[in-house]
Design a protein around this motif. Structure first.
Motif, PDB file in Angstrom:
ATOM      1  N   TYR A 172     -23.802 -13.631  28.726  1.00 21.75           N
ATOM      2  CA  TYR A 172     -23.049 -12.723  27.874  1.00 21.75           C
ATOM      3  C   TYR A 172     -21.675 -13.317  27.671  1.00 21.75           C
ATOM      4  N   HIS A 173     -21.008 -12.970  26.594  1.00 27.24           N
ATOM      5  CA  HIS A 173     -19.671 -13.510  26.338  1.00 27.24           C
ATOM      6  C   HIS A 173     -18.673 -12.840  27.277  1.00 27.24           C
ATOM      7  N   SER A 174     -18.178 -13.599  28.215  1.00 19.76           N
ATOM      8  CA  SER A 174     -17.294 -13.024  29.219  1.00 19.76           C
ATOM      9  C   SER A 174     -15.840 -12.957  28.764  1.00 19.76           C
ATOM     10  N   ALA A 175     -15.437 -13.819  27.846  1.00 24.32           N
ATOM     11  CA  ALA A 175     -14.061 -13.822  27.355  1.00 24.32           C
ATOM     12  C   ALA A 175     -14.063 -13.368  25.891  1.00 24.32           C
ATOM     13  N   PRO A 176     -12.949 -12.775  25.433  1.00 24.71           N
ATOM     14  CA  PRO A 176     -12.920 -12.256  24.068  1.00 24.71           C
ATOM     15  C   PRO A 176     -13.145 -13.306  22.987  1.00 24.71           C
ATOM     16  N   GLY A 177     -12.684 -14.503  23.151  1.00 27.41           N
ATOM     17  CA  GLY A 177     -12.791 -15.508  22.097  1.00 27.41           C
ATOM     18  C   GLY A 177     -14.129 -16.212  22.019  1.00 27.41           C
ATOM     19  N   THR A 178     -14.943 -16.096  23.052  1.00 28.76           N
ATOM     20  CA  THR A 178     -16.203 -16.837  23.050  1.00 28.76           C
ATOM     21  C   THR A 178     -17.210 -16.268  22.062  1.00 28.76           C
ATOM     22  N   ASP A 233     -19.840 -18.105  18.782  1.00 31.52           N
ATOM     23  CA  ASP A 233     -21.278 -17.893  18.709  1.00 31.52           C
ATOM     24  C   ASP A 233     -21.741 -18.091  17.275  1.00 31.52           C
ATOM     25  N   PRO A 234     -22.710 -18.969  17.028  1.00 30.10           N
ATOM     26  CA  PRO A 234     -23.122 -19.239  15.645  1.00 30.10           C
ATOM     27  C   PRO A 234     -23.789 -18.048  14.968  1.00 30.10           C
ATOM     28  N   TYR A 235     -24.257 -17.061  15.728  1.00 32.56           N
ATOM     29  CA  TYR A 235     -24.875 -15.885  15.122  1.00 32.56           C
ATOM     30  C   TYR A 235     -23.843 -15.003  14.432  1.00 32.56           C
ATOM     31  N   ASN A 236     -22.564 -15.142  14.743  1.00 37.73           N
ATOM     32  CA  ASN A 236     -21.517 -14.338  14.120  1.00 37.73           C
ATOM     33  C   ASN A 236     -21.025 -14.928  12.803  1.00 37.73           C
ATOM     34  N   ILE A 237     -21.385 -16.143  12.495  1.00 33.20           N
ATOM     35  CA  ILE A 237     -20.869 -16.811  11.297  1.00 33.20           C
ATOM     36  C   ILE A 237     -21.224 -16.053  10.010  1.00 33.20           C
ATOM     37  N   PRO A 238     -22.444 -15.555   9.819  1.00 32.00           N
ATOM     38  CA  PRO A 238     -22.713 -14.797   8.584  1.00 32.00           C
ATOM     39  C   PRO A 238     -21.847 -13.546   8.452  1.00 32.00           C
ATOM     40  N   GLY A 239     -21.613 -12.852   9.547  1.00 34.26           N
ATOM     41  CA  GLY A 239     -20.760 -11.663   9.490  1.00 34.26           C
ATOM     42  C   GLY A 239     -19.330 -12.003   9.125  1.00 34.26           C
ATOM     43  N   VAL A 287     -17.333  -3.128 -11.004  1.00 38.44           N
ATOM     44  CA  VAL A 287     -18.306  -4.095 -10.475  1.00 38.44           C
ATOM     45  C   VAL A 287     -17.765  -4.727  -9.194  1.00 38.44           C
ATOM     46  N   GLY A 288     -16.502  -5.082  -9.214  1.00 40.17           N
ATOM     47  CA  GLY A 288     -15.887  -5.680  -8.030  1.00 40.17           C
ATOM     48  C   GLY A 288     -15.854  -4.731  -6.847  1.00 40.17           C
ATOM     49  N   ALA A 289     -15.632  -3.451  -7.107  1.00 37.61           N
ATOM     50  CA  ALA A 289     -15.619  -2.474  -6.024  1.00 37.61           C
ATOM     51  C   ALA A 289     -16.999  -2.348  -5.381  1.00 37.61           C
ATOM     52  N   ILE A 290     -18.035  -2.382  -6.192  1.00 37.74           N
ATOM     53  CA  ILE A 290     -19.396  -2.297  -5.652  1.00 37.74           C
ATOM     54  C   ILE A 290     -19.727  -3.540  -4.834  1.00 37.74           C
ATOM     55  N   VAL A 291     -19.403  -4.699  -5.373  1.00 38.47           N
ATOM     56  CA  VAL A 291     -19.684  -5.953  -4.661  1.00 38.47           C
ATOM     57  C   VAL A 291     -18.879  -6.026  -3.366  1.00 38.47           C
ATOM     58  N   THR A 292     -17.627  -5.609  -3.401  1.00 35.18           N
ATOM     59  CA  THR A 292     -16.790  -5.598  -2.204  1.00 35.18           C
ATOM     60  C   THR A 292     -17.369  -4.672  -1.143  1.00 35.18           C
ATOM     61  N   ALA A 293     -17.809  -3.499  -1.542  1.00 38.09           N
ATOM     62  CA  ALA A 293     -18.406  -2.561  -0.590  1.00 38.09           C
ATOM     63  C   ALA A 293     -19.677  -3.134   0.022  1.00 38.09           C
ATOM     64  N   VAL A 294     -20.481  -3.805  -0.784  1.00 36.09           N
ATOM     65  CA  VAL A 294     -21.716  -4.413  -0.270  1.00 36.09           C
ATOM     66  C   VAL A 294     -21.394  -5.489   0.766  1.00 36.09           C
ATOM     67  N   PHE A 295     -20.393  -6.321   0.497  1.00 36.02           N
ATOM     68  CA  PHE A 295     -20.021  -7.363   1.456  1.00 36.02           C
ATOM     69  C   PHE A 295     -19.482  -6.770   2.753  1.00 36.02           C
ATOM     70  N   PHE A 296     -18.658  -5.726   2.667  1.00 33.30           N
ATOM     71  CA  PHE A 296     -18.127  -5.127   3.886  1.00 33.30           C
ATOM     72  C   PHE A 296     -19.222  -4.435   4.694  1.00 33.30           C
ATOM     73  N   VAL A 297     -20.133  -3.757   4.035  1.00 31.34           N
ATOM     74  CA  VAL A 297     -21.238  -3.106   4.743  1.00 31.34           C
ATOM     75  C   VAL A 297     -22.150  -4.160   5.374  1.00 31.34           C
ATOM     76  N   ALA A 298     -22.421  -5.237   4.667  1.00 32.35           N
ATOM     77  CA  ALA A 298     -23.241  -6.317   5.227  1.00 32.35           C
ATOM     78  C   ALA A 298     -22.564  -6.948   6.436  1.00 32.35           C
ATOM     79  N   SER A 299     -21.254  -7.119   6.362  1.00 31.88           N
ATOM     80  CA  SER A 299     -20.511  -7.681   7.483  1.00 31.88           C
ATOM     81  C   SER A 299     -20.609  -6.789   8.707  1.00 31.88           C
ATOM     82  N   ILE A 300     -20.396  -5.507   8.533  1.00 32.74           N
ATOM     83  CA  ILE A 300     -20.473  -4.572   9.657  1.00 32.74           C
ATOM     84  C   ILE A 300     -21.890  -4.535  10.223  1.00 32.74           C
ATOM     85  N   THR A 301     -22.889  -4.571   9.343  1.00 31.20           N
ATOM     86  CA  THR A 301     -24.277  -4.553   9.797  1.00 31.20           C
ATOM     87  C   THR A 301     -24.599  -5.782  10.641  1.00 31.20           C
ATOM     88  N   VAL A 302     -24.171  -6.944  10.205  1.00 29.88           N
ATOM     89  CA  VAL A 302     -24.438  -8.174  10.963  1.00 29.88           C
ATOM     90  C   VAL A 302     -23.735  -8.118  12.314  1.00 29.88           C
TER      91      VAL A 302
END
Length: 84
Positions: A10-16, A20-26, A54-69
């Motif tokens: 498990y990540h024992s320190a905050p920066g580790t 982690d490569p799994y966090n890169i998409p988020g 259109v930009g507001a919808i796309v921005t919301a989709v990116f933020f929701v995807a980020s939180i989901t990841v």
């Protein structure tokens, strides 16, 4: 996908967790959301209402995807830590 990220259980320190490569998409989704937000505000400031919508919808989709990841990755690491 493998359940082991490094030699650590498990990540024992905050920066580790950022290394982690799994966090890169988020992280990329979050930055795309910030760029989308800036573009949306610019379009709205110049009076392009349809582009701002259109930009507001796309921005919301990116933020929701980020939180989901991030939530999915957190749950994966939590399950990994509970298993050991």
């Amino acid at each position: 996908m493998s359940d082991s990220t490094n030699n650590e259980v498990y990540h024992s320190a905050p920066g580790t967790s950022l290394a982690d490569p799994y966090n890169i998409p988020g992280i990329l989704f979050f930055f795309a959301g910030v760029v989308g937000l800036a573009s949306t505000l610019t379009a709205a400031g110049y009076g392009f209402g349809s582009w701002a919508a259109v930009g507001a919808i796309v921005t919301a989709v990116f933020f929701v995807a980020s939180i989901t990841v991030f939530v999915v990755e957190h749950e994966r690491l939590r399950r990994l830590a509970l298993r050991h």
